[in-house]
Design a protein around this motif. Structure first.
Motif: not given
Length: 1024
Positions: A292-306
């Motif tokens: 659970d410590k993967v360096k994420l390419d896409v930040p959590l905030d970029d997953l916002a639903v639209h």
């Protein structure tokens, strides 16, 4: 971390899908097709949904039947399943449980850091099916068409990315839902993190994880490290399965502590296995523990639903030729699909999607429960439909209200007269993914039933009836009638058309008393798969609250009076069978039944989640349907000669007792006349306790006669004796031969799952659970149930299970220890109560303790115990008082149970079953007392019923795993009866015993051991 079924591999996930799918090479997080959207910081109050995409692809592929795009024949079943799932998440989730952030996570490659740790990790995965490979890239295109992030990172599995996003969400105070049923993700479940299986509409929280693994989520990796995983080639410790692993972790705390103390383990094989494979266990733990410590390419905030680009989504769906989903999206977005061209990139080039989008929808009559009304926008305060969607209980209430406002319109029901019409309806079933079903037959015996029609429903008022074998009215006489009525689908054609639906694991069949349908269809070679039973859902929610008949539920929930079958069939000698009912009358009756089944299911299904009864339904009710269906089809052999001899014996006994009755009465008596018996008892003899019924006649019920007999009066004793022997003769020795099936030459009882408040099964036609076993005459009847030549009957019976559960639930240390030590519980009780040593104890003293032990469970009174033991009432009262003094926990348990039931209206078993006793607060003292006794007993009897249900759902697989061919034939309360080849008896007994004794695990870990006696013989009595 398995992402596929054993038949598939994620390896193919990286192969190109089709020449036109070049976009599959886009970067992992490419969202170029989406409208520019500002990132939204995830925080408290937000809800992050993470879809385990790789796993879901394979689930959708195997769950849905083959579906080919008409224009080019490309199989797209997995793509359709995936798109339906995405739409459900975005539009059909309750308002308080919709995602604020959402991403689909895939495995990028099969080589990850785990292969460095253990090169053979996932080394034995077979390749993916050829017709699935082209769908991989199309699914990624579907995700982009929905404007959703499509995430994957080299060197990590999807599970690791999910674990990392979940950790970040929790650290920010947001909730998280993992859309998957993969067991490897269960280690992430917490109070704020749940899993959601969209295919089964099932939530997986901490209780469900414990149910599966026997430990809470934080200990799952410890159990997996020991048990290993053959699918992913995780080695684990040989010889240790999930159950044993859980027991060890519960006892020792964690893997390292267990390995450190492995030398203390008493079982030699288990000790040696742990000592020799300690390093494998440690490696296995590294393999199953998520990073659970993967360096994420896409930040959590970029997953916002639209909001997605609706035209782009419609274009993709039209290219796929998914007409129903195209219509749903178009309706929601108020776009005419005819004005949108199919996406040329993903189209076959032969565009037929426009026409498909205009075809009749499977919800033509209106889906009350799908997306919000087209005029509303998500989040609008004025969106009434959305406001109704909230918690599951609100959803149930909204559905109930909506259906009450939608009256049944029988004029909309359709009669399917041709194979072509049936094929059209079946195609709609495939698109919708569920169908309510009701079978019509010419008899209530499913083993001998001929199907005369099948009713189907897709939505309220959208139902049909398929007549198959209705007879033409008039013109027939003697052995020959006028033949079949015209305009019916040929039986074979109907079976061929419906078989893919009925046997599909991807289409949900919704029925009512599904077991009848399952047995009847099995007679035609069809195995019913993936079903819900609306009756059982009602039962698990409301056992004890009222009738679970469909007519009653329709009236209760919708205020609707259904057409009555009895009015069509008539009664008495002129009663018709259903195949004699004219089709024009059979259609509205049958279609309405299917319609009402669907409506009841719509209302009740959300209550399972809202009232935390999903586990009870999924583990105690639904799995038992197929088990009982197979048992009913197997039946059991009887010896007619034994029954004939017994019938003669009983006739002689009845005649002798009748003569004695005449002599006592001093006048001729019609023993079968309750009126005459009452007049003699309370009129001529003047016996006490007489009461009259509403008709003015004296009551002579069994209870009345029992009370008089216990007071020492001979006349009521003789009446009871005559009634008992006469009933044995008429109900069993005379009647059983008439139940022999002419094809199988065996007797096939029918089990009812929803018949008792406590969860006990009942049997009828014939009733094999009421054969008295405590009388010699009753045991003689059991001798007539025999094994076929070359086989034995095996009886496996829980020993004193309700007493053991009393010790467990009431927490009586001395009783619990006695059971753990294998003591004679009745002798121990006698020793505790009367101060008599167990060694050399007089049998009379033990008998008294036994009577009290069993009597206490059923709320025996001093009066009842006195009569049972033949002692004075004062002495019996003193025994009961002393019993409660010696075991005060039992009195406390009884008082607590009554109080709980008075407050809540129900009691619960150890497995979460609710047994309702609404009359426990009745003003009538006798009614109130009866309900109090029933509530006290229900926790014990209900838990025992749950345990044997769990055993029944497991024992067939356990026998098959050992390659044993024993077949389960009967269930009688705490006893299971099997038919076993002579050569396999010795191997079968321990398997059956182990399954039954371990049945509570892992949902409940009993501190009192269960014991099962199992014996084999040529007949039931000798085996018992």
């Amino acid at each position: 971390m398995p992402k596929t079924s054993p038949k598939t591999t994620a390896k193919a996930d990286t192969k190109p899908a089709a020449p036109n799918a070049a976009s599959a090479t886009k970067p992992a997080a490419d969202k170029s097709a989406a409208k520019p959207v500002a990132a939204k910081a995830a925080g408290k109050g937000d809800h992050v949904f993470l879809v385990d995409g790789s796993s879901y692809i394979f689930r959708a592929y195997h769950a849905l039947p083959p579906l080919n795009r008409k224009s080019d024949g490309l199989q797209v079943n997995a793509v359709l399943g995936f798109c339906n799932m995405l739409w459900k998440l975005l539009r059909d989730m309750p308002a308080d449980n919709r995602p604020t952030h959402l991403a689909i996570v895939f495995d990028k490659s099969e080589v990850t850091f785990r292969n460095t740790i253990y090169p053979d990790y996932k080394a034995h995965r077979p390749p993916a099916p050829d017709d699935l490979i082209p769908q991989f890239a199309l699914i990624r295109e579907a995700v982009r068409a929905f404007d959703l992030p499509c995430l994957e990172q080299a060197g990590f599995e999807a599970d690791d990315l999910i674990a990392t996003y979940v950790r970040e969400a929790c650290e920010r105070g947001a909730g998280a839902t993992i859309v998957s049923s993969d067991k490897d993700l269960m280690q992430l479940v917490t109070d704020g993190v749940t899993m959601y299986d969209t295919m089964k509409d099932r939530r997986i929280g901490i209780p469900e994880v414990i149910e599966k693994f026997g430990v809470p989520p934080e200990k799952v990796v410890e159990v997996q490290a020991l048990a290993g995983d053959s699918t992913d080639n995780v080695p684990g410790v040989p010889g240790i399965g999930i159950k044993t692993a859980a027991q060890l972790i519960v006892e020792y705390g964690d893997l390292e502590q267990l390995l450190f103390r492995a030398g203390e383990i008493k079982q030699p094989k288990r000790r040696e296995a742990l000592l020799e494979n300690a390093e494998k266990a440690r490696i296995s733990r590294q393999l199953v523990l998520l990073d659970d410590k993967v360096k994420l390419d896409v930040p959590l905030d970029d997953l916002a639903v639209h909001e997605p680009d609706a035209r782009k989504l419609i274009a993709f769906l039209k290219a796929m030729e998914f007409s129903t989903l195209t219509r749903r999206v178009a309706d929601y977005s108020q776009i005419d699909p005819a004005n949108v061209d199919a996406d040329a990139t993903n189209s076959s080039g032969v565009t037929k999607a426009e026409g498909a989008a205009k075809t009749k929808s499977s919800e033509a009559s209106g889906d009350l429960f799908a997306a919000p009304a087209p005029t509303a926008k998500p989040g609008d305060k004025g969106d009434k439909a959305a406001s109704l969607k909230g918690a599951p209980i609100s959803l149930a209430a909204a559905r109930e209200e909506a259906l009450k406002k939608l009256p049944v319109d029988r004029s909309k029901y359709q009669t399917i007269k041709t194979r072509a019409e049936l094929d059209t309806f079946v195609a709609r079933i495939h698109e919708v993914g569920h169908v309510a079903i009701e079978t019509r037959a010419d008899t209530i015996d499913p083993m001998q039933a001929d199907l005369c029609g099948i009713a189907l429903a897709l939505a309220p008022n959208d139902a049909c009836y398929v007549p198959l074998a209705h007879k033409q009215s008039g013109g027939g006489a003697g052995l020959f009638d006028a033949g079949l009525a015209p305009d019916q689908v040929k039986h074979g054609d109907a079976i061929d058309a419906l078989r893919p639906v009925l046997e599909s694991t991807g289409i949900l069949k919704i029925g009512f008393d599904v077991k009848f349908t399952a047995v009847a269809l099995a007679q035609h070679g069809i195995t019913l798969r993936n079903y819900d039973d609306a009756q059982l859902i009602s039962y698990v929610l409301d056992a004890g609250r009222g009738s679970h008949a469909l007519e009653s539920l329709a009236e209760r929930w919708f205020g609707h009076a259904m057409l009555k079958e009895s009015e069509l069939l008539g009664s008495g000698k002129n009663k018709l069978t259903f195949d004699q009912v004219p089709i024009e009358k059979a259609t509205p009756l049958s279609a309405e039944t299917a319609d009402m089944i669907l409506r009841v299911w719509r209302v009740l299904k959300p209550r399972l989640t809202a009232e935390h009864m999903t586990a009870a339904y999924e583990t105690l009710e639904r799995p038992l349907v197929s088990v009982l269906a197979r048992m009913e089809r197997r039946g059991i052999s009887i010896d007619r000669q034994v029954l004939s001899r017994l019938s003669g014996e009983f006739a002689q006994t009845a005649a002798r007792v009748e003569a004695e009755i005449q002599e006592i009465a001093g006048e001729p008596v019609n023993v079968g006349s309750p009126k005459q018996i009452g007049d003699i008892l309370f009129g001529k003899m003047g016996l006490p306790g007489g009461s009259k019924t509403k008709t003015g006649a004296w009551s002579t019920t069994a209870q009345v006669l029992d009370d008089l007999a216990e007071q020492g009066y001979d006349f009521p004793k003789k009446i009871l004796e005559w009634r008992q022997v006469s009933k044995l003769k008429s109900t069993y020795t005379d009647a059983l031969p008439t139940y022999v099936n002419p094809q199988t030459h065996r007797v096939h009882t029918t089990y009812a799952l929803a018949a008792t408040t406590t969860g006990r099964l009942s049997s009828n036609e014939p009733n094999l659970q009421n054969i008295p076993v405590r009388t010699e005459d009753g045991r003689k009847i059991r001798r007539a149930f025999i094994a076929t030549p070359g086989h034995k009957l095996v009886s496996a019976d829980y020993s004193q299970i309700e007493l053991r559960l009393l010790a467990e639930i009431a927490d009586i240390p001395v009783l619990k220890q006695a059971f753990r030590d294998g003591l004679d519980i009745h002798a121990m009780t006698a020793s505790e109560m009367f101060g008599v040593p167990i060694q050399g104890m007089p049998s009379e003293i033990r008998r008294r303790a036994k009577a009290i032990n069993f009597g206490i469970i059923y709320g025996i009174s001093a009066f009842g115990l006195a009569n049972q033991l033949g002692i004075a009432r004062e002495e019996a009262s003193a025994y009961i008082k002393k019993y409660f003094e010696r075991f005060p926990g039992i009195r406390a348990y009884m008082d607590e149970t009554k109080e709980f039931c008075r407050q809540h209206g129900y009691v619960t078993t150890l497995f979460g079953r609710k047994c309702h006793y609404p009359d426990i607060k009745a003003s009538n003292a006798s009614v109130r007392a009866f309900n109090e006794r029933a509530a006290i007993n229900a926790r014990l009897q209900g838990t025992a019923a749950d345990i044997i249900r769990r055993a029944m759902t497991r024992v067939e697989d356990a026998l098959a795993a050992k390659k044993l061919s024993a077949q389960m034939l009967l269930q009688v309360h705490d006893e299971l009866i099997f038919e076993v080849p002579d050569a396999e008896v010795e191997a079968t007994l321990p398997v059956v015993q182990n399954v039954m004794q371990d049945a509570p695990f892992p949902a409940v870990l009993l501190s009192v051991p269960l014991h099962v006696d199992a014996r084999a013989a040529t007949n039931w009595d000798e085996a018992h």
